[in-house]
Design an enzyme around this catalytic site. Structure first.
Site, PDB file in Angstrom:
ATOM      1  N   HIS A 200      20.419  26.590  28.313  1.00 12.83           N
ATOM      2  CA  HIS A 200      20.137  28.016  28.117  1.00 12.83           C
ATOM      3  C   HIS A 200      18.641  28.125  27.827  1.00 12.83           C
ATOM      4  CE1 HIS A 200      24.435  27.721  27.487  1.00 12.83           C
ATOM      5  NE2 HIS A 200      24.535  29.032  27.619  1.00 12.83           N
TER       6      HIS A 200
ATOM      7  N   ASP B  25      21.751  25.801  23.835  1.00 12.91           N
ATOM      8  CA  ASP B  25      21.228  26.843  22.941  1.00 12.91           C
ATOM      9  C   ASP B  25      21.632  28.231  23.446  1.00 12.91           C
ATOM     10  OD1 ASP B  25      19.674  28.238  21.086  1.00 12.91           O
ATOM     11  OD2 ASP B  25      17.850  28.036  22.282  1.00 12.91           O
TER      12      ASP B  25
HETATM   13  N1  SAM Z   1      16.447  27.698  24.523  1.00 11.07           N
HETATM   14  C1  SAM Z   1      15.503  28.818  24.468  1.00 11.07           C
HETATM   15  C2  SAM Z   1      14.378  28.453  23.524  1.00 11.07           C
HETATM   16  O1  SAM Z   1      14.595  27.696  22.556  1.00 11.07           O
HETATM   17  O2  SAM Z   1      13.257  28.900  23.761  1.00 11.07           O
HETATM   18  C3  SAM Z   1      16.177  30.098  24.029  1.00 11.07           C
HETATM   19  C4  SAM Z   1      17.437  30.426  24.758  1.00 11.07           C
HETATM   20  S1  SAM Z   1      18.208  31.924  24.299  1.00 11.07           S
HETATM   21  C5  SAM Z   1      18.812  31.603  22.696  1.00 11.07           C
HETATM   22  C6  SAM Z   1      19.646  31.884  25.281  1.00 11.07           C
HETATM   23  C7  SAM Z   1      19.401  32.166  26.751  1.00 11.07           C
HETATM   24  O3  SAM Z   1      20.588  31.843  27.487  1.00 11.07           O
HETATM   25  C8  SAM Z   1      19.111  33.613  27.109  1.00 11.07           C
HETATM   26  O4  SAM Z   1      17.885  33.671  27.802  1.00 11.07           O
HETATM   27  C9  SAM Z   1      20.264  34.051  28.028  1.00 11.07           C
HETATM   28  O5  SAM Z   1      19.854  34.920  29.060  1.00 11.07           O
HETATM   29  C10 SAM Z   1      20.718  32.735  28.591  1.00 11.07           C
HETATM   30  N2  SAM Z   1      22.133  32.643  28.999  1.00 11.07           N
HETATM   31  C11 SAM Z   1      23.211  33.314  28.539  1.00 11.07           C
HETATM   32  N3  SAM Z   1      24.340  32.832  29.079  1.00 11.07           N
HETATM   33  C12 SAM Z   1      23.968  31.805  29.886  1.00 11.07           C
HETATM   34  C13 SAM Z   1      24.683  30.853  30.683  1.00 11.07           C
HETATM   35  N4  SAM Z   1      26.026  30.886  30.757  1.00 11.07           N
HETATM   36  N5  SAM Z   1      23.987  29.912  31.374  1.00 11.07           N
HETATM   37  C14 SAM Z   1      22.630  29.865  31.295  1.00 11.07           C
HETATM   38  N6  SAM Z   1      21.897  30.730  30.555  1.00 11.07           N
HETATM   39  C15 SAM Z   1      22.557  31.686  29.856  1.00 11.07           C
END
Ligand code: SAM
Length: 311
Positions: A42, A185
């Site tokens: 994520h 995440d």
């Molecule tokens: N890991 C990043 C950081 O530390 O900078 C922050 C990530 S943020 C908490 C979670 C992200 O996951 C969001 O941008 C959201 O759009 C994305 N997201 C949500 N569901 C997802 C999925 N099933 N697969 C991939 N990305 C997803």
């Protein structure tokens, strides 16, 4: 489609915890020459401006990275009259110093106008022989991430995938070098994310039992949030794997009623990182860093940390 955008939260206390743990973990894994693959299930948008509109709206970095930087600039507190004239501050814990060093690398003029998300932190640390796989499902954030990554001209070293991280990331496990760190995440915007994290961890461990797995989660008054680390611990223990669990609480989770009778939710009060197969050096590094984070980021008397490991 989901509404979570990490730009509103970039650099908050949860990012400080998550990215401190991430950097300490990668630093250790890079001590060996063999190639490392990092999978970020994520990824978010990759880079954030803390003086931009999103960050201004929520101001979460003000109680995270910006507060940490301001606290560390403060002169030492005057000591009581009978003791030495100035109380020596404890030296900054190594893991925090490393975290701040990485943030400073993105801000050559000081401060933290630019905040690197996990993709940029990881790519900054990786060597030529390593690989980075980034999953981001939000179309806008995925486009921003791709554009940000394209500027690095990293070629095949970094892949950005507009795919479901839970469903697709295991295809990279195990990597050819059999050395990987997986950061999971999610935004936990939907309740089903908690169960999906557990399914993802179980499937990943089945495919690649010796990988290092790091899961971030929010500590909020919701049964799934409290069950998640317990279940991950059971999973790791049953698989005979070592684990580490670190949490940082900055304030009470109680809903406050102000004098006009209006209720206010406190915002995210705490978060945790759960690792399976953590580096053996991580516990000692966090034991030094977490109390300092509590000192600098506490918003009320409920601020605390926990650190536990086993296996
Ligand atoms: N890991 C990043 C950081 O530390 O900078 C922050 C990530 S943020 C908490 C979670 C992200 O996951 C969001 O941008 C959201 O759009 C994305 N997201 C949500 N569901 C997802 C999925 N099933 N697969 C991939 N990305 C997803």
């Amino acid at each position: 489609m989901f509404s979570y955008r990490h730009a509103f939260h970039a650099g908050n206390h949860a990012d400080v915890l998550k990215h401190t743990v991430l950097i300490a973990t990668i630093d250790h894994l890079l001590e060996k020459d063999a190639p490392l693959t990092v999978v970020d299930t994520h990824a978010g948008a990759g880079l954030y401006r803390l003086d931009g509109d999103y960050a201004d709206t929520s101001g979460e970095a003000a109680q995270g990275i910006l507060r940490l930087l301001a606290e560390l600039k403060k002169p030492p507190a005057p000591a009581s009259a009978k003791k030495t004239p100035v109380e020596e501050p404890a030296p900054l814990a190594d893991a925090l110093a490393r975290y701040l060093e990485v943030i400073a690398d993105f801000n050559p003029n000081g401060g933290a106008k630019v905040y690197p998300g996990s993709p940029f932190i990881v790519q900054h640390l990786l060597r030529d022989q390593d690989k980075l796989k980034l999953f981001e499902l939000h179309p806008t954030d995925s486009r921003t991430l791709s554009a940000n990554i394209a500027q690095l001209e990293a070629g095949r070293k970094i892949a950005v995938l507009l795919e479901d991280g839970f469903g697709s990331a295991t295809k990279f496990l195990p990597p050819p070098s059999r050395r990987a760190l997986v950061l999971c995440d999610p935004s936990y915007e939907v309740k089903s994310d908690y169960a999906r994290v557990l399914d993802f961890a179980a499937e990943s461990l089945k495919r690649f039992a010796t990988g290092t797995y790091a899961v971030w989660y929010p500590i909020i008054p919701r049964p799934e949030a409290h069950d998640l680390p317990r279940r991950l611990k059971t999973m790791a223990t049953k698989a005979g794997k070592s684990w580490l669990h670190a949490t940082l609480t900055v304030k009470s989770s109680k809903i406050v009623t102000d004098p006009t009778g209006e209720t206010r939710r406190p915002g995210l009060p705490a978060s945790g990182m759960f690792l399976i197969n953590p580096p053996h050096t991580l516990k000692a590094k966090l034991a030094a860093a977490l109390p300092q984070l509590v000192t600098h980021l506490a918003q009320d008397r409920n601020a605390t940390f926990s650190l536990d490991a086993g296996g």
